[in-house]
Design a protein around this motif. Sequence first.
Motif, PDB file in Angstrom:
ATOM      1  N   HIS A  48       6.747  -2.440 -20.227  1.00 12.18           N
ATOM      2  CA  HIS A  48       6.985  -1.018 -20.438  1.00 12.18           C
ATOM      3  C   HIS A  48       7.076  -0.226 -19.132  1.00 12.18           C
ATOM      4  O   HIS A  48       7.767   0.797 -19.072  1.00 12.18           O
ATOM      5  N   LEU A  49       6.365  -0.681 -18.107  1.00 10.14           N
ATOM      6  CA  LEU A  49       6.302   0.090 -16.862  1.00 10.14           C
ATOM      7  C   LEU A  49       7.057  -0.540 -15.711  1.00 10.14           C
ATOM      8  O   LEU A  49       7.262   0.113 -14.679  1.00 10.14           O
ATOM      9  N   GLY A  50       7.456  -1.799 -15.859  1.00 10.15           N
ATOM     10  CA  GLY A  50       8.153  -2.484 -14.774  1.00 10.15           C
ATOM     11  C   GLY A  50       7.196  -2.874 -13.663  1.00 10.15           C
ATOM     12  O   GLY A  50       5.985  -2.675 -13.754  1.00 10.15           O
ATOM     13  N   THR A  51       7.720  -3.448 -12.608  1.00  5.38           N
ATOM     14  CA  THR A  51       6.881  -3.838 -11.478  1.00  5.38           C
ATOM     15  C   THR A  51       6.903  -2.740 -10.415  1.00  5.38           C
ATOM     16  O   THR A  51       7.897  -2.036 -10.245  1.00  5.38           O
ATOM     17  N   ALA A  52       5.767  -2.601  -9.743  1.00  2.00           N
ATOM     18  CA  ALA A  52       5.651  -1.598  -8.672  1.00  2.00           C
ATOM     19  C   ALA A  52       4.670  -2.153  -7.652  1.00  2.00           C
ATOM     20  O   ALA A  52       3.461  -1.962  -7.773  1.00  2.00           O
ATOM     21  N   ALA A  53       5.199  -2.847  -6.662  1.00  2.92           N
ATOM     22  CA  ALA A  53       4.351  -3.518  -5.680  1.00  2.92           C
ATOM     23  C   ALA A  53       3.512  -2.520  -4.899  1.00  2.92           C
ATOM     24  O   ALA A  53       3.949  -1.413  -4.565  1.00  2.92           O
ATOM     25  N   LEU A  67      -6.028  -6.541   1.791  1.00  5.18           N
ATOM     26  CA  LEU A  67      -6.425  -7.903   1.442  1.00  5.18           C
ATOM     27  C   LEU A  67      -5.323  -8.669   0.725  1.00  5.18           C
ATOM     28  O   LEU A  67      -5.329  -9.893   0.696  1.00  5.18           O
ATOM     29  N   GLY A  68      -4.401  -7.958   0.118  1.00  2.00           N
ATOM     30  CA  GLY A  68      -3.341  -8.613  -0.640  1.00  2.00           C
ATOM     31  C   GLY A  68      -2.420  -7.586  -1.256  1.00  2.00           C
ATOM     32  O   GLY A  68      -2.475  -6.394  -0.916  1.00  2.00           O
ATOM     33  N   GLU A  69      -1.558  -8.054  -2.164  1.00  2.65           N
ATOM     34  CA  GLU A  69      -0.605  -7.173  -2.831  1.00  2.65           C
ATOM     35  C   GLU A  69      -0.646  -7.402  -4.335  1.00  2.65           C
ATOM     36  O   GLU A  69      -1.103  -8.442  -4.810  1.00  2.65           O
ATOM     37  N   HIS A  70      -0.179  -6.412  -5.083  1.00  3.74           N
ATOM     38  CA  HIS A  70      -0.110  -6.521  -6.542  1.00  3.74           C
ATOM     39  C   HIS A  70       1.270  -6.089  -7.007  1.00  3.74           C
ATOM     40  O   HIS A  70       2.055  -5.524  -6.244  1.00  3.74           O
ATOM     41  N   ASP A  71       1.569  -6.343  -8.282  1.00  2.97           N
ATOM     42  CA  ASP A  71       2.867  -5.989  -8.856  1.00  2.97           C
ATOM     43  C   ASP A  71       2.834  -4.687  -9.636  1.00  2.97           C
ATOM     44  O   ASP A  71       3.852  -4.254 -10.162  1.00  2.97           O
ATOM     45  N   GLY A  72       1.653  -4.086  -9.735  1.00  3.97           N
ATOM     46  CA  GLY A  72       1.520  -2.839 -10.475  1.00  3.97           C
ATOM     47  C   GLY A  72       0.049  -2.512 -10.657  1.00  3.97           C
ATOM     48  O   GLY A  72      -0.698  -3.315 -11.217  1.00  3.97           O
ATOM     49  N   ALA A  73      -0.372  -1.346 -10.194  1.00  3.84           N
ATOM     50  CA  ALA A  73      -1.787  -0.984 -10.292  1.00  3.84           C
ATOM     51  C   ALA A  73      -2.248  -0.898 -11.735  1.00  3.84           C
ATOM     52  O   ALA A  73      -3.438  -1.068 -12.027  1.00  3.84           O
ATOM     53  N   ILE A 108      -8.710   2.559  -8.756  1.00  4.58           N
ATOM     54  CA  ILE A 108      -7.263   2.408  -8.961  1.00  4.58           C
ATOM     55  C   ILE A 108      -6.624   3.745  -8.662  1.00  4.58           C
ATOM     56  O   ILE A 108      -6.986   4.761  -9.275  1.00  4.58           O
ATOM     57  N   SER A 109      -5.697   3.771  -7.720  1.00  2.00           N
ATOM     58  CA  SER A 109      -5.046   5.024  -7.344  1.00  2.00           C
ATOM     59  C   SER A 109      -3.560   4.961  -7.690  1.00  2.00           C
ATOM     60  O   SER A 109      -2.774   4.320  -6.973  1.00  2.00           O
ATOM     61  N   PRO A 110      -3.140   5.610  -8.784  1.00  6.91           N
ATOM     62  CA  PRO A 110      -1.718   5.603  -9.128  1.00  6.91           C
ATOM     63  C   PRO A 110      -0.884   6.431  -8.156  1.00  6.91           C
ATOM     64  O   PRO A 110       0.330   6.236  -8.061  1.00  6.91           O
ATOM     65  N   VAL A 111      -1.521   7.351  -7.423  1.00  5.40           N
ATOM     66  CA  VAL A 111      -0.777   8.214  -6.499  1.00  5.40           C
ATOM     67  C   VAL A 111      -0.162   7.397  -5.372  1.00  5.40           C
ATOM     68  O   VAL A 111       1.030   7.510  -5.072  1.00  5.40           O
ATOM     69  N   ASN A 112      -0.980   6.538  -4.724  1.00  4.23           N
ATOM     70  CA  ASN A 112      -0.434   5.690  -3.650  1.00  4.23           C
ATOM     71  C   ASN A 112      -0.328   4.243  -4.059  1.00  4.23           C
ATOM     72  O   ASN A 112      -0.092   3.372  -3.220  1.00  4.23           O
ATOM     73  N   ASN A 113      -0.512   3.966  -5.358  1.00  4.16           N
ATOM     74  CA  ASN A 113      -0.311   2.631  -5.923  1.00  4.16           C
ATOM     75  C   ASN A 113      -1.185   1.579  -5.247  1.00  4.16           C
ATOM     76  O   ASN A 113      -0.723   0.486  -4.914  1.00  4.16           O
ATOM     77  N   THR A 114      -2.446   1.906  -5.016  1.00  2.44           N
ATOM     78  CA  THR A 114      -3.366   0.954  -4.402  1.00  2.44           C
ATOM     79  C   THR A 114      -4.509   0.614  -5.354  1.00  2.44           C
ATOM     80  O   THR A 114      -4.867   1.403  -6.234  1.00  2.44           O
ATOM     81  N   VAL A 115      -5.047  -0.578  -5.139  1.00  3.29           N
ATOM     82  CA  VAL A 115      -6.218  -1.043  -5.880  1.00  3.29           C
ATOM     83  C   VAL A 115      -7.287  -1.358  -4.845  1.00  3.29           C
ATOM     84  O   VAL A 115      -7.037  -2.126  -3.904  1.00  3.29           O
ATOM     85  N   THR A 116      -8.466  -0.772  -4.992  1.00  5.19           N
ATOM     86  CA  THR A 116      -9.557  -1.001  -4.042  1.00  5.19           C
ATOM     87  C   THR A 116     -10.603  -1.905  -4.673  1.00  5.19           C
ATOM     88  O   THR A 116     -11.010  -1.693  -5.822  1.00  5.19           O
ATOM     89  N   VAL A 117     -11.022  -2.922  -3.922  1.00  2.00           N
ATOM     90  CA  VAL A 117     -12.012  -3.874  -4.418  1.00  2.00           C
ATOM     91  C   VAL A 117     -13.235  -3.863  -3.506  1.00  2.00           C
ATOM     92  O   VAL A 117     -13.176  -3.411  -2.364  1.00  2.00           O
ATOM     93  N   GLY A 118     -14.351  -4.371  -4.042  1.00  2.55           N
ATOM     94  CA  GLY A 118     -15.560  -4.418  -3.250  1.00  2.55           C
ATOM     95  C   GLY A 118     -16.662  -5.141  -3.994  1.00  2.55           C
ATOM     96  O   GLY A 118     -16.427  -5.736  -5.059  1.00  2.55           O
ATOM     97  N   PRO A 119     -17.875  -5.097  -3.484  1.00  2.00           N
ATOM     98  CA  PRO A 119     -18.992  -5.812  -4.109  1.00  2.00           C
ATOM     99  C   PRO A 119     -19.369  -5.202  -5.444  1.00  2.00           C
ATOM    100  O   PRO A 119     -19.095  -4.032  -5.717  1.00  2.00           O
ATOM    101  N   VAL A 120     -20.011  -5.997  -6.277  1.00  2.00           N
ATOM    102  CA  VAL A 120     -20.352  -5.551  -7.624  1.00  2.00           C
ATOM    103  C   VAL A 120     -21.243  -4.317  -7.615  1.00  2.00           C
ATOM    104  O   VAL A 120     -21.167  -3.473  -8.511  1.00  2.00           O
TER     105      VAL A 120
END
Length: 387
Positions: free
Chosen positions: A228-233, A244-250, A278-290
């Motif tokens: 429905h949304l397509g890919t957005a690297a 750390l890496g890349e994704h195909d859509g936040a 998860i930031s849809p504005v700049n299409n980034t995903v932030t990860v970290g410790p639990v």
Amino acid sequence: MTDFPGAPTGPSNGPRLRVLAAMSGGVDSAVAAARAAEAGHEVTGVHLALSGNPQSFRTGARGCCTLEDSRDARRAADVIGIPFYVWDLAERFREDVIDDFVAEYAAGRTPNPCLRCNEKIKFAALLDKAIALGFDAVCTGHYARILEGPTGTRELHRAVDAAKDQSYVLGVLDAEQLAHALFPLGDTTKDEIRREAERRGLAVAKKPDSHDICFIADGDTQGFLAKHLGTAAGDILDADGSKLGEHDGAYGFTIGQRKGLRIGRPAADGKPRYVLDISPVNNTVTVGPVEGLDVLALTAIRPRWCEGRPPAAGAYGAQLRAHGEEVPVSAEVVDGELRVRLERAVRGVAPGQAVVLYDGTRVVGSATIAATERGPVGVDPVAADIG
């Protein structure tokens, strides 16, 4: 509307009601319809056709919108001896539930489509149509109870069977909707319902329960969203902002997610990393410790109160997931927003989810989480299902 004989969830010694029983094709809704008919009400069964292109058969135990389900509902209605119809609400379901689901993920939020369906389809579109046709109530197979309060008002309460309790997804119902709702199964366990279905000769007695999201029959939520949304690297970032890496859509990530992150290198301490933001504005995903998931407070918007008015500020229980643990909180309504402070940290809380307030077993109401406040590391958190 008073209660069923011997059970606190429907009419007893009251007027004979015209009841529209929503029949999904499963065992719960079939027994609910049978109980309503046995209580002396004039019951009509209706199956909601919610899929624009229904499959002939289920995929395992997923979904509830197939042609097979429609036929199962019709056979159950025949056994009970009630009229039966199929109502096409596929367009309304697409607009109010599916499109909303996609839009929420696109905005970086995590919606609960079951709450949306109960609010907009079963107790709005269906109930509105039922009332227009002269019905007094809509009956469903939800595991919840309606009890009479001290002032004679109808209150929504948790079901007796805690493992099957569905009051969380009904927390969106307001006083007017509850005034026309029947939940005949709230005083019964699931095992008892299956045995009752067998005694009644209902072929769905052993039919497996539906799970997950009914309109994603194969369970592949990420694939559904990609279609429905397509890919957005975009980039996957560490908490310090390093890539750390890349994704195909936040949209393919949720707060608290651990698996499927495709991170190029392990954390310095060797421990797993989780989606923190998860930031849809700049299409980034932030990860970290639990520990970065620990939430101690939240703000929720668009509140809906089961008794029609905001609750007084004070101590309540709060449930943040459909099958999550209830957590003690202090809550108050400020400028139309619900402010909640948790007595201990909870992990895996995401904007878009619902917070449902309880006073004992009574459901006070619900609201949509808009923002969370992270707590300090080491605050005895309640671990959510974030694996």
